[in-house]
Write a protein that holds these residues in place. Sequence first.
Motif, short mmCIF file in Angstrom:
data_model
loop_
_atom_site.label_atom_id
_atom_site.label_comp_id
_atom_site.label_asym_id
_atom_site.label_seq_id
_atom_site.Cartn_x
_atom_site.Cartn_y
_atom_site.Cartn_z
N THR A 21 0.85 -1.19 0.00
CA THR A 21 0.00 0.00 0.00
C THR A 21 0.88 1.24 0.00
N PRO A 22 0.40 2.35 -0.57
CA PRO A 22 1.20 3.58 -0.58
C PRO A 22 1.58 4.04 0.82
N GLU A 23 0.69 3.81 1.79
CA GLU A 23 0.97 4.23 3.16
C GLU A 23 2.18 3.49 3.74
N ARG A 24 2.22 2.17 3.52
CA ARG A 24 3.37 1.41 4.01
C ARG A 24 4.63 1.82 3.26
N GLN A 25 4.52 2.01 1.96
CA GLN A 25 5.67 2.39 1.15
C GLN A 25 6.26 3.72 1.63
N ARG A 26 5.40 4.67 1.96
CA ARG A 26 5.89 5.98 2.42
C ARG A 26 6.63 5.85 3.74
N SER A 27 6.07 5.08 4.66
CA SER A 27 6.72 4.90 5.97
C SER A 27 8.08 4.22 5.81
N LEU A 28 8.13 3.19 4.97
CA LEU A 28 9.38 2.46 4.76
C LEU A 28 10.42 3.33 4.05
N ALA A 209 3.44 10.95 -6.92
CA ALA A 209 2.39 11.48 -7.80
C ALA A 209 1.82 10.37 -8.68
N TYR A 210 2.68 9.48 -9.15
CA TYR A 210 2.24 8.37 -9.99
C TYR A 210 1.34 7.42 -9.20
N LEU A 211 1.72 7.16 -7.95
CA LEU A 211 0.93 6.26 -7.10
C LEU A 211 -0.44 6.83 -6.77
N SER A 212 -0.52 8.15 -6.71
CA SER A 212 -1.78 8.78 -6.31
C SER A 212 -2.77 8.91 -7.46
N GLN A 213 -2.34 8.57 -8.67
CA GLN A 213 -3.23 8.69 -9.83
C GLN A 213 -4.37 7.67 -9.77
#
Length: 213
Positions: A21-28, A209-213
């Motif tokens: 998930t984007p949330e986990r990716q951001r934290s990592l 930005a790509y992930l949020s599309q």
Amino acid sequence: MTLDEQLKQLAIEAQCHLAKTPERQRSLSRLISIICQSNKLVRPFQGQFQGVYEEIYAEAQQRLFLYLCKEIDRYNPELEVMQWANFLMKKRFFIEASRDLLPTIPKGVDRSRIKRSPLEVLEKQTPIASQVNASLTEEIIQCIQEDHDRLFQTTHIEHKPAANFQYIALQFLAGYSWKEISEELDVKVVTLSSFYGRCLTKFAPKFKAYLSQ
């Protein structure tokens, strides 16, 4: 907030989100970035491996970061993140990297500590692109492949157009080791891994930005 508190908070945040998930990716991604900038990561066996130490260390560091991202759920909050990372670096990943990068076992390193279990061999044969990565999900890999504005292809190591971020990232994530990529491009391992790390930081906003599309 201290370094240990920051890292622990990010590790726990990552554990609270599902894999990929984007949330986990951001934290990592933030966790790995802080570890890199802290200069607190152990440098084992200093004084040995003269002439190749930095290459071994760079390879070991990349393996460690991939492991932390893939296995963050193994983290025990009762321990400090740096304590966990330094243990893995010293007892596993530096030894594995030295084994792969050197044709013989250097004096002072116990050969029995370098042997791998069948499970470790199997894990090494698994394409890295299928693993959870701090900054490169399957969607981001697709983003790098498409490279509509040719940004990834035109960002390269000085005087080495072939050693561009697009090629290096896709090769590394396809399972090639830093040593293999180094030999192919005629660029030192430490230079490759350092360039790769800087690019991940540089392109982070584009990936998000790509992930949020």
